[in-house]
Scaffold this motif. Structure first.
Motif, PDB file in Angstrom:
ATOM      1  N   LEU A  46       0.816  -1.221   0.000  1.00  0.00           N
ATOM      2  CA  LEU A  46       0.000   0.000   0.000  1.00  0.00           C
ATOM      3  C   LEU A  46       0.850   1.273   0.000  1.00  0.00           C
ATOM      4  O   LEU A  46       0.316   2.376  -0.036  1.00  0.00           O
ATOM      5  CB  LEU A  46      -0.929   0.009   1.216  1.00  0.00           C
ATOM      6  CG  LEU A  46      -2.125  -0.937   1.153  1.00  0.00           C
ATOM      7  CD1 LEU A  46      -2.732  -1.127   2.539  1.00  0.00           C
ATOM      8  CD2 LEU A  46      -3.172  -0.395   0.175  1.00  0.00           C
ATOM      9  N   GLY A  47       2.155   1.100   0.041  1.00  0.00           N
ATOM     10  CA  GLY A  47       3.039   2.253   0.071  1.00  0.00           C
ATOM     11  C   GLY A  47       3.198   2.857   1.445  1.00  0.00           C
ATOM     12  O   GLY A  47       3.724   3.974   1.581  1.00  0.00           O
ATOM     13  N   LYS A  48       2.778   2.150   2.472  1.00  0.00           N
ATOM     14  CA  LYS A  48       2.893   2.651   3.843  1.00  0.00           C
ATOM     15  C   LYS A  48       4.253   2.269   4.429  1.00  0.00           C
ATOM     16  O   LYS A  48       4.771   1.184   4.172  1.00  0.00           O
ATOM     17  CB  LYS A  48       1.780   2.075   4.725  1.00  0.00           C
ATOM     18  CG  LYS A  48       0.410   2.608   4.407  1.00  0.00           C
ATOM     19  CD  LYS A  48       0.323   4.092   4.753  1.00  0.00           C
ATOM     20  CE  LYS A  48      -1.012   4.678   4.324  1.00  0.00           C
ATOM     21  NZ  LYS A  48      -1.116   6.110   4.667  1.00  0.00           N
ATOM     22  N   ARG A  49       4.770   3.144   5.249  1.00  0.00           N
ATOM     23  CA  ARG A  49       6.003   2.841   5.946  1.00  0.00           C
ATOM     24  C   ARG A  49       5.759   1.653   6.888  1.00  0.00           C
ATOM     25  O   ARG A  49       4.777   1.621   7.617  1.00  0.00           O
ATOM     26  CB  ARG A  49       6.441   4.068   6.735  1.00  0.00           C
ATOM     27  CG  ARG A  49       7.887   4.029   7.172  1.00  0.00           C
ATOM     28  CD  ARG A  49       8.277   5.306   7.880  1.00  0.00           C
ATOM     29  NE  ARG A  49       7.978   6.491   7.103  1.00  0.00           N
ATOM     30  CZ  ARG A  49       8.554   7.673   7.307  1.00  0.00           C
ATOM     31  NH1 ARG A  49       9.463   7.815   8.259  1.00  0.00           N
ATOM     32  NH2 ARG A  49       8.226   8.708   6.589  1.00  0.00           N
ATOM     33  N   CYS A  50       6.679   0.688   6.842  1.00  0.00           N
ATOM     34  CA  CYS A  50       6.500  -0.539   7.616  1.00  0.00           C
ATOM     35  C   CYS A  50       7.828  -0.933   8.247  1.00  0.00           C
ATOM     36  O   CYS A  50       8.831  -1.083   7.549  1.00  0.00           O
ATOM     37  CB  CYS A  50       5.993  -1.658   6.705  1.00  0.00           C
ATOM     38  SG  CYS A  50       5.750  -3.243   7.528  1.00  0.00           S
ATOM     39  N   TRP A  51       7.805  -1.080   9.572  1.00  0.00           N
ATOM     40  CA  TRP A  51       8.990  -1.525  10.299  1.00  0.00           C
ATOM     41  C   TRP A  51       8.751  -2.965  10.760  1.00  0.00           C
ATOM     42  O   TRP A  51       7.784  -3.249  11.495  1.00  0.00           O
ATOM     43  CB  TRP A  51       9.248  -0.632  11.507  1.00  0.00           C
ATOM     44  CG  TRP A  51       9.640   0.787  11.147  1.00  0.00           C
ATOM     45  CD1 TRP A  51       9.841   1.298   9.902  1.00  0.00           C
ATOM     46  CD2 TRP A  51       9.868   1.847  12.069  1.00  0.00           C
ATOM     47  NE1 TRP A  51      10.193   2.621   9.980  1.00  0.00           N
ATOM     48  CE2 TRP A  51      10.218   2.992  11.300  1.00  0.00           C
ATOM     49  CE3 TRP A  51       9.818   1.961  13.465  1.00  0.00           C
ATOM     50  CZ2 TRP A  51      10.503   4.219  11.883  1.00  0.00           C
ATOM     51  CZ3 TRP A  51      10.106   3.184  14.037  1.00  0.00           C
ATOM     52  CH2 TRP A  51      10.453   4.294  13.263  1.00  0.00           C
ATOM     53  N   VAL A  52       9.626  -3.858  10.320  1.00  0.00           N
ATOM     54  CA  VAL A  52       9.462  -5.277  10.612  1.00  0.00           C
ATOM     55  C   VAL A  52      10.539  -5.702  11.611  1.00  0.00           C
ATOM     56  O   VAL A  52      11.736  -5.508  11.372  1.00  0.00           O
ATOM     57  CB  VAL A  52       9.563  -6.136   9.339  1.00  0.00           C
ATOM     58  CG1 VAL A  52       9.299  -7.609   9.663  1.00  0.00           C
ATOM     59  CG2 VAL A  52       8.579  -5.640   8.285  1.00  0.00           C
ATOM     60  N   MET A  53      10.093  -6.274  12.716  1.00  0.00           N
ATOM     61  CA  MET A  53      11.002  -6.774  13.748  1.00  0.00           C
ATOM     62  C   MET A  53      11.270  -8.260  13.497  1.00  0.00           C
ATOM     63  O   MET A  53      10.338  -9.065  13.484  1.00  0.00           O
ATOM     64  CB  MET A  53      10.387  -6.564  15.138  1.00  0.00           C
ATOM     65  CG  MET A  53      10.078  -5.108  15.455  1.00  0.00           C
ATOM     66  SD  MET A  53       9.428  -4.862  17.138  1.00  0.00           S
ATOM     67  CE  MET A  53       7.844  -5.715  17.025  1.00  0.00           C
ATOM     68  N   LEU A 112      15.740  -5.080  21.165  1.00  0.00           N
ATOM     69  CA  LEU A 112      15.302  -4.695  19.829  1.00  0.00           C
ATOM     70  C   LEU A 112      14.181  -3.655  19.907  1.00  0.00           C
ATOM     71  O   LEU A 112      14.183  -2.656  19.173  1.00  0.00           O
ATOM     72  CB  LEU A 112      14.839  -5.930  19.054  1.00  0.00           C
ATOM     73  CG  LEU A 112      14.453  -5.704  17.589  1.00  0.00           C
ATOM     74  CD1 LEU A 112      14.791  -6.930  16.753  1.00  0.00           C
ATOM     75  CD2 LEU A 112      12.967  -5.388  17.421  1.00  0.00           C
ATOM     76  N   ILE A 113      13.221  -3.863  20.793  1.00  0.00           N
ATOM     77  CA  ILE A 113      12.098  -2.932  20.925  1.00  0.00           C
ATOM     78  C   ILE A 113      12.591  -1.566  21.394  1.00  0.00           C
ATOM     79  O   ILE A 113      12.062  -0.520  20.989  1.00  0.00           O
ATOM     80  CB  ILE A 113      11.029  -3.524  21.862  1.00  0.00           C
ATOM     81  CG1 ILE A 113      10.347  -4.716  21.171  1.00  0.00           C
ATOM     82  CG2 ILE A 113       9.991  -2.476  22.269  1.00  0.00           C
ATOM     83  CD1 ILE A 113       9.494  -5.568  22.078  1.00  0.00           C
ATOM     84  N   GLU A 114      13.628  -1.564  22.211  1.00  0.00           N
ATOM     85  CA  GLU A 114      14.210  -0.285  22.634  1.00  0.00           C
ATOM     86  C   GLU A 114      14.781   0.456  21.431  1.00  0.00           C
ATOM     87  O   GLU A 114      14.655   1.690  21.329  1.00  0.00           O
ATOM     88  CB  GLU A 114      15.289  -0.522  23.685  1.00  0.00           C
ATOM     89  CG  GLU A 114      16.006   0.730  24.159  1.00  0.00           C
ATOM     90  CD  GLU A 114      15.079   1.773  24.761  1.00  0.00           C
ATOM     91  OE1 GLU A 114      15.424   2.972  24.711  1.00  0.00           O
ATOM     92  OE2 GLU A 114      13.988   1.402  25.278  1.00  0.00           O
ATOM     93  N   ARG A 115      15.395  -0.271  20.491  1.00  0.00           N
ATOM     94  CA  ARG A 115      15.899   0.380  19.279  1.00  0.00           C
ATOM     95  C   ARG A 115      14.757   0.903  18.419  1.00  0.00           C
ATOM     96  O   ARG A 115      14.868   1.966  17.783  1.00  0.00           O
ATOM     97  CB  ARG A 115      16.775  -0.591  18.482  1.00  0.00           C
ATOM     98  CG  ARG A 115      18.139  -0.805  19.120  1.00  0.00           C
ATOM     99  CD  ARG A 115      19.092  -1.547  18.218  1.00  0.00           C
ATOM    100  NE  ARG A 115      18.945  -2.989  18.310  1.00  0.00           N
ATOM    101  CZ  ARG A 115      18.571  -3.788  17.333  1.00  0.00           C
ATOM    102  NH1 ARG A 115      18.285  -3.279  16.144  1.00  0.00           N
ATOM    103  NH2 ARG A 115      18.467  -5.089  17.515  1.00  0.00           N
ATOM    104  N   VAL A 116      13.654   0.174  18.372  1.00  0.00           N
ATOM    105  CA  VAL A 116      12.479   0.665  17.654  1.00  0.00           C
ATOM    106  C   VAL A 116      11.946   1.935  18.312  1.00  0.00           C
ATOM    107  O   VAL A 116      11.548   2.891  17.645  1.00  0.00           O
ATOM    108  CB  VAL A 116      11.388  -0.429  17.591  1.00  0.00           C
ATOM    109  CG1 VAL A 116      10.107   0.116  16.967  1.00  0.00           C
ATOM    110  CG2 VAL A 116      11.882  -1.644  16.794  1.00  0.00           C
ATOM    111  N   ARG A 117      11.933   1.945  19.643  1.00  0.00           N
ATOM    112  CA  ARG A 117      11.461   3.147  20.367  1.00  0.00           C
ATOM    113  C   ARG A 117      12.317   4.361  20.026  1.00  0.00           C
ATOM    114  O   ARG A 117      11.800   5.462  19.773  1.00  0.00           O
ATOM    115  CB  ARG A 117      11.484   2.896  21.871  1.00  0.00           C
ATOM    116  CG  ARG A 117      10.888   4.044  22.698  1.00  0.00           C
ATOM    117  CD  ARG A 117      11.323   3.993  24.148  1.00  0.00           C
ATOM    118  NE  ARG A 117      12.755   4.202  24.289  1.00  0.00           N
ATOM    119  CZ  ARG A 117      13.350   5.407  24.210  1.00  0.00           C
ATOM    120  NH1 ARG A 117      12.626   6.500  23.985  1.00  0.00           N
ATOM    121  NH2 ARG A 117      14.654   5.506  24.345  1.00  0.00           N
TER     122      ARG A 117
END
Length: 581
Positions: free
Chosen positions: A523-530, A568-573
């Motif tokens: 859909l062209g949306k920004r997506c962050w995959v863990m 990893l979640i801390e890096r996403v934050r």
């Protein structure tokens, strides 16, 4: 498990009531040629009830049984061995031979009965308990099989075969630590038996003790180098350890020893896909259709039109058959326009219910139907294909990946879901999915353990969070803690058309490796995959934080080795705190 006797059976001495000349018996044949000759010599004596001692009659019947089995006449073999038991009720060889024959023919209930009959006559017979356990194991009656193996070991504590069989049972029951102990005991007693090392390696692999598993496989190969399965299993371990060149070499050795080893070809294809060597990888990945017992082989068997293998498609009616995951279909849906451009006159997409509404809105798809309906009509198509097979025949490389599927979102659904999203405070809207399909082989690694683990994200100001979680994790989403402000929509989503309408109104999706990632990116949306550290899917390649499949939308956050989800979640934050829209 005992093997079928091939020589003259052992007999206890029997008293002879009358003095008579002992017949000269032929030896039981050891190759296919002499079976008929041996049977021709003993059968007339047996049929005529010629006078002979019980010992001689038993010997003749055994030769007749072995010869009949060699001539592929199991009914006659059974009849002869049952006569042996009538003459000599404690003849363990006859019982064992019948049991082995029945087991080999899949007549497991009869094999069980004959072993129980044997044990009623000879309760101290260790091999009988062990063989009974093997039959019960095949019948999936694991507690009874375990009891039989343990009875064998109680009577003979140094029975290596019973320890080995017990290890297989404990492995099948997922009691891996106990299985390891059983295999190690078997190895103490029989250190040169290759199967012990192989199965110990398999168990250590399940215990995630991969270096030890590799050692076990290497010891097996030191005993016997030409076992393709061991090279294949070692390749899996080496791949997981990140020793990719060694893994590739191991897979190739497996194929060298067995050129039609389709599972090894598939595994090698998956490895090469994960490092971007697509030219060879796609062809090897197609070997999944040759693996009996899996869904791909089944598709090729039941569909009543030929599978497409790159032939010209101009003027053809094409059936596109879903046999892989929902996310796979979204990712590889990009090939539908290319198939249409080949001159296909009609494309029907047979897929799961969750995909149908969305794919009905794809311009190049002429018809969407269920698998059952498509199967009934499959003879009306010129050819069929799976979307994941298309890149093999269009020769996709890492540099020629087509653009993502253009998803046409239903505006009425957008309006419907916008009313729910309007209840959120002003600011950016972030979608989240933290768990995948629990049936996925790597779900334990790729799913975040709980919604609470994402708590650091809530501390970033200016964002509202929308849960698209379905299946496992829904209960958490329905009752988040007061510190986890969350609009949960996943439980009300019926299919991908709904999900697309929601994601189209979000600013970002943060998720684990699930189908929603492919939808958002398409859909062209920004997506962050863990992504987990262990067994990352081949489509995300290795050692990069972007994806050539979605170059402008996907950012990958990878667990480092021995790193938990928290780090990893801390890096996403931190990334969320610095993102610019």
């Amino acid at each position: 498990m005992a093997t079928l006797p091939t020589g003259e059976p052992r007999q206890e001495q029997q008293p002879q009531p009358h003095a008579q000349q002992r017949p000269v018996w032929p030896e039981a044949p050891r190759s296919a040629g002499p079976y008929a000759d041996a049977l021709a010599k003993v059968k007339p004596l047996i049929d005529a009830n010629a006078p002979m001692s019980n010992a001689d009659l038993v010997q003749a019947l055994n030769i007749a049984a072995i010869s009949s089995l060699g001539l592929k006449q199991p009914e006659d073999a059974e009849r002869y061995w049952r006569r042996v038991i009538d003459v000599q009720p404690d003849s363990v060889e006859a019982y064992n031979s019948l049991g082995i024959m029945f087991k080999g023919m899949g007549r497991l209930d009869e094999a069980e009965a004959i072993y129980r009959q044997l044990l009623s006559v000879r309760p101290d017979y260790v091999e009988g308990h062990n063989n009974l356990g093997a039959v019960l194991f095949d019948l999936n009656r694991l507690p009874e099989a375990e009891a039989a193996y343990r009875e064998a070991l109680a009577r003979q504590p140094d029975c290596a075969e019973a320890y080995h069989n017990l290890g297989k049972l404990l492995h099948a029951a997922k009691r891996f630590a106990e299985a390891e102990k059983a295999y190690r005991k078997a190895l103490q007693l029989q250190p040169d038996l290759v199967e012990n090392h192989v199965h110990l390696g398999n168990t250590l692999q399940q215990l995630d003790r991969l270096t030890e598993a590799d050692d076990a496989y290497q010891r097996a190969l030191a005993i016997r180098i030409d076992i393709p399965e061991v090279h294949h299993n070692r390749g899996i371990v080496l791949k997981t350890l990140g020793r990719l060149s060694e893994s590739e070499a191991s897979y190739r050795r497996a194929i060298a020893f067995r050129p039609n080893f389709h599972l090894a070809q598939f595994s090698l294809g998956s490895l090469l896909l994960s490092i971007g060597r697509y030219e060879e990888a796609w062809r090897l990945y197609e070997s999944r259709y040759e693996q009996e017992g899996n869904i791909h082989h089944h598709s090729a068997t039941v569909l009543r039109c030929p599978r497409w293998r790159g032939e010209p498609l101009a003027g053809k009616r094409l059936l596109v058959w879903q046999e892989d995951g929902l996310g796979d279909m979204v990712q590889f849906g990009r090939y539908l326009p290319l198939l249409k451009a080949q001159g296909v006159t009609h494309i029907t997409f047979a897929c799961a219910t969750a995909l149908r509404r969305m794919f009905k809105r794809i311009d190049c798809v002429d018809d969407v139907m269920s698998h059952g309906e498509a199967l009934l009509r499959s003879n009306t198509y010129d050819t069929w294909t799976s979307l994941i097979s298309v890149p093999a025949y269009l020769r996709t490389t890492i540099r020629t990946i087509p653009s993502a599927l253009a998803v046409n979102v239903d505006p009425m659904l957008v309006q419907q879901w916008s009313e729910r999203l309007a209840t959120l405070p002003a600011g950016r809207k972030i979608g989240i999915v933290w768990k995948g399909n629990p049936k996925h082989h790597n779900d334990a690694n790729r799913s975040v353990p709980s919604l609470a683990a994402l708590a650091p994200l809530w501390s970033v100001p200016g964002f509202s969070f929308v849960s698209l979680q379905k299946g496992q994790g829904e209960d958490e989403a329905k009752a988040p803690s007061a510190k986890q402000p969350l609009l949960h929509l996943g439980s009300d989503v019926t299919d991908f058309a709904d999900t697309a309408a929601i994601v189209a109104q979000l600013d970002l999706l943060i998720c684990v490796d699930t189908s929603t990632a492919h939808l958002a990116a398409s859909l062209g949306k920004r997506c962050w995959v863990m992504l987990p550290a262990h067994d990352v899917d081949w489509r995300w390649l290795r050692d990069r934080n972007d994806s050539p499949w979605y170059p402008d939308t996907v950012r990958l956050f990878r667990q480092a080795k021995d790193e938990g989800w928290g780090a990893l979640i801390e890096r996403v934050r931190e990334a969320l705190g610095n993102v610019e829209f």
